[in-house]
Design an enzyme around this catalytic site. Structure first.
Site, PDB file in Angstrom:
ATOM      1  N   LYS A 243       0.866  -1.188   0.000  1.00 12.63           N
ATOM      2  CA  LYS A 243       0.000   0.000   0.000  1.00 12.63           C
ATOM      3  C   LYS A 243       0.897   1.230   0.000  1.00 12.63           C
ATOM      4  O   LYS A 243       1.682   1.434   0.920  1.00 12.63           O
ATOM      5  CB  LYS A 243      -0.915   0.010   1.232  1.00 12.63           C
ATOM      6  CG  LYS A 243      -1.483   1.382   1.598  1.00 12.63           C
ATOM      7  CD  LYS A 243      -2.498   1.932   0.614  1.00 12.63           C
ATOM      8  CE  LYS A 243      -2.703   3.439   0.689  1.00 12.63           C
ATOM      9  NZ  LYS A 243      -2.969   4.064   1.949  1.00 12.63           N
TER      10      LYS A 243
ATOM     11  N   GLY B 167      -0.707   8.332  -0.375  1.00 11.12           N
ATOM     12  CA  GLY B 167      -0.396   9.654  -0.916  1.00 11.12           C
ATOM     13  C   GLY B 167       0.674  10.385  -0.109  1.00 11.12           C
ATOM     14  O   GLY B 167       1.538  11.056  -0.679  1.00 11.12           O
TER      15      GLY B 167
ATOM     16  N   GLY C 231      -4.882  10.652  -1.395  1.00 11.39           N
ATOM     17  CA  GLY C 231      -5.743  11.631  -0.710  1.00 11.39           C
ATOM     18  C   GLY C 231      -5.290  13.072  -0.898  1.00 11.39           C
ATOM     19  O   GLY C 231      -6.099  13.929  -1.289  1.00 11.39           O
TER      20      GLY C 231
ATOM     21  N   ASP D 117      -6.190   2.056   2.253  1.00  6.82           N
ATOM     22  CA  ASP D 117      -5.789   0.970   3.163  1.00  6.82           C
ATOM     23  C   ASP D 117      -6.782  -0.184   3.083  1.00  6.82           C
ATOM     24  O   ASP D 117      -6.392  -1.355   3.032  1.00  6.82           O
ATOM     25  CB  ASP D 117      -5.748   1.460   4.622  1.00  6.82           C
ATOM     26  CG  ASP D 117      -4.636   2.453   4.863  1.00  6.82           C
ATOM     27  OD1 ASP D 117      -3.603   2.376   4.173  1.00  6.82           O
ATOM     28  OD2 ASP D 117      -4.798   3.323   5.741  1.00  6.82           O
TER      29      ASP D 117
ATOM     30  N   LYS E  23      -4.891   1.759  10.177  1.00  9.98           N
ATOM     31  CA  LYS E  23      -3.810   0.854   9.720  1.00  9.98           C
ATOM     32  C   LYS E  23      -3.895  -0.475  10.462  1.00  9.98           C
ATOM     33  O   LYS E  23      -3.807  -1.542   9.852  1.00  9.98           O
ATOM     34  CB  LYS E  23      -2.420   1.451  10.012  1.00  9.98           C
ATOM     35  CG  LYS E  23      -2.231   2.864   9.543  1.00  9.98           C
ATOM     36  CD  LYS E  23      -1.811   2.913   8.108  1.00  9.98           C
ATOM     37  CE  LYS E  23      -1.834   4.345   7.614  1.00  9.98           C
ATOM     38  NZ  LYS E  23      -2.026   4.462   6.199  1.00  9.98           N
TER      39      LYS E  23
HETATM   40  C1  X2W Z   1      -9.774   8.049  -0.199  1.00 10.57           C
HETATM   41  C2  X2W Z   1      -9.036   7.390  -1.355  1.00 10.57           C
HETATM   42  C3  X2W Z   1      -7.597   7.776  -1.452  1.00 10.57           C
HETATM   43  C4  X2W Z   1      -6.753   7.334  -0.282  1.00 10.57           C
HETATM   44  C5  X2W Z   1      -9.944   9.575  -0.466  1.00 10.57           C
HETATM   45  O1  X2W Z   1     -10.919   9.978  -1.088  1.00 10.57           O
HETATM   46  O2  X2W Z   1      -9.033  10.327  -0.059  1.00 10.57           O
HETATM   47  C6  X2W Z   1     -11.859   7.602   0.965  1.00 10.57           C
HETATM   48  O3  X2W Z   1     -11.593   8.350   1.898  1.00 10.57           O
HETATM   49  P1  X2W Z   1      -4.396   7.872   0.886  1.00 10.57           P
HETATM   50  O4  X2W Z   1      -3.307   8.702   0.307  1.00 10.57           O
HETATM   51  O5  X2W Z   1      -4.015   6.443   1.037  1.00 10.57           O
HETATM   52  O6  X2W Z   1      -4.958   8.454   2.149  1.00 10.57           O
HETATM   53  N1  X2W Z   1     -11.045   7.422  -0.079  1.00 10.57           N
HETATM   54  C7  X2W Z   1     -13.156   6.832   0.961  1.00 10.57           C
HETATM   55  O7  X2W Z   1      -7.092   6.483   0.531  1.00 10.57           O
HETATM   56  O8  X2W Z   1      -5.536   7.956  -0.223  1.00 10.57           O
END
Ligand code: X2W
Length: 287
Positions: free
Chosen positions: A36, A39, A72, A189, A245
């Site tokens: 994983k 961002g 994210g 995650d 996590k």
């Molecule tokens: C996340 C998807 C991206 C993500 C979002 O929209 O930000 C939800 O919250 P990171 O960088 O791993 O935090 N989806 C449902 O998880 O990004």
């Protein structure tokens, strides 16, 4: 050019490191390792290059790596540019119809292709896809209040096995299809845990921006059982951003993943350190 005149401790140490890696290389031949890549762990171009190099090396020595990415911060940036407001409830983005379009555009487009390109630049053969492709991840709505946020319900990892067999490195964006043709935004995650469980992966590496799970004295615990995690959570020692996590880790282990490692993705060569050295990195969780 071969630099035999410059024989010094560094070169000897490099050769020794390679030699010491042999039992680990043998252990991980044919293993499935889900990574994983969040961002916040992505960093600048040099850090992306280093991550991609580690993934290509894994593949080169016979591991089947799968990258499941987040993004994210990149979604936030694009929503801000477009003037769309966004909020999180319990770590999940409230996702309306307009937002899910932006999420898919950013994750499956910009972020996914950046990782694919970085891996290909290091001589790997990456294929970008999302949970929609090949029926990989079908989702149910998590909670009507969150809108188009999905919880993985039905997994079909056949597309990933086909890619492994053909020598490709899958790079998966965390989006899923609904049963009525909707697009669902899935927490990165959660998606990585579900994919690792569907593959019965040997390792799930959760690359974050902290060193690992810490005990009450603030020291990183190098090895824990699920019970140990539950105790630390009850005591309030595992808290805040670490909870998603550890929850992912526990669910993945319950789903058949052999071990989960929570480690700092910004540390140089974090994945190699964990898989191929005596030292390891971060916190290893297994039953
Ligand atoms: C996340 C998807 C991206 C993500 C979002 O929209 O930000 C939800 O919250 P990171 O960088 O791993 O935090 N989806 C449902 O998880 O990004």
């Amino acid at each position: 050019m071969r630099k035999q005149t410059a024989m010094n401790r560094d070169w000897i140490a490099t050769a020794r490191t390679l030699s010491e890696a042999l039992p680990y290389l043998q252990r991980y031949t044919g293993a499935i390792v889900v990574i994983k890549f969040g961002g916040h762990a992505m960093g600048d171009d040099a850090e992306m290059e280093s991550f991609a190099r580690d993934v290509v090396l894994m593949r080169q020595v016979g591991v089947n790596p799968v990258v499941v990415h987040g993004g994210g911060p990149m979604i936030n940036e694009m929503l801000a540019k477009l003037g769309v407001k966004s909020e999180f409830v319990h770590g999940k983005r409230v996702t309306d119809a307009a937002t899910v379009e932006v999420v898919e555009m950013v994750l499956s487009g910009r972020v996914n292709k950046r990782i694919v390109q970085a891996i290909n630049d290091q001589g790997g053969r990456a294929v970008g896809l999302s949970g929609k492709d090949g029926g990989l991840m079908t989702c149910d709505q998590t909670d009507p209040e969150l809108g188009f946020v999905g919880t993985p319900a039905e997994m079909n990892p056949k597309v990933l096995h086909s890619l492994f067999e053909a020598g490709f490195i899958p790079v998966v964006a965390p989006l899923g299809a609904g049963r009525n043709g909707e697009t669902f935004n899935v927490n990165g995650d959660t998606a990585a845990g579900a994919i690792a469980a569907a593959l019965k992966a040997d390792r799930l590496l959760l690359l974050t921006d902290v060193a690992g799970v810490k005990d009450s004295s603030g020291e990183v615990v190098t090895e824990l059982t699920p019970d140990h995690i539950r105790d630390l959570t009850e005591q309030g020692v595992v808290a805040g951003g670490m909870i998603p996590k550890t929850e992912t880790a526990l669910a993945a282990i319950a789903g058949g993943v052999r071990a989960v490692v929570i480690l700092d993705g910004r540390a140089p060569n974090a994945c190699l350190l964990e898989l191929f050295t005596d030292h390891g990195a971060g916190s290893l969780i297994r039953a």
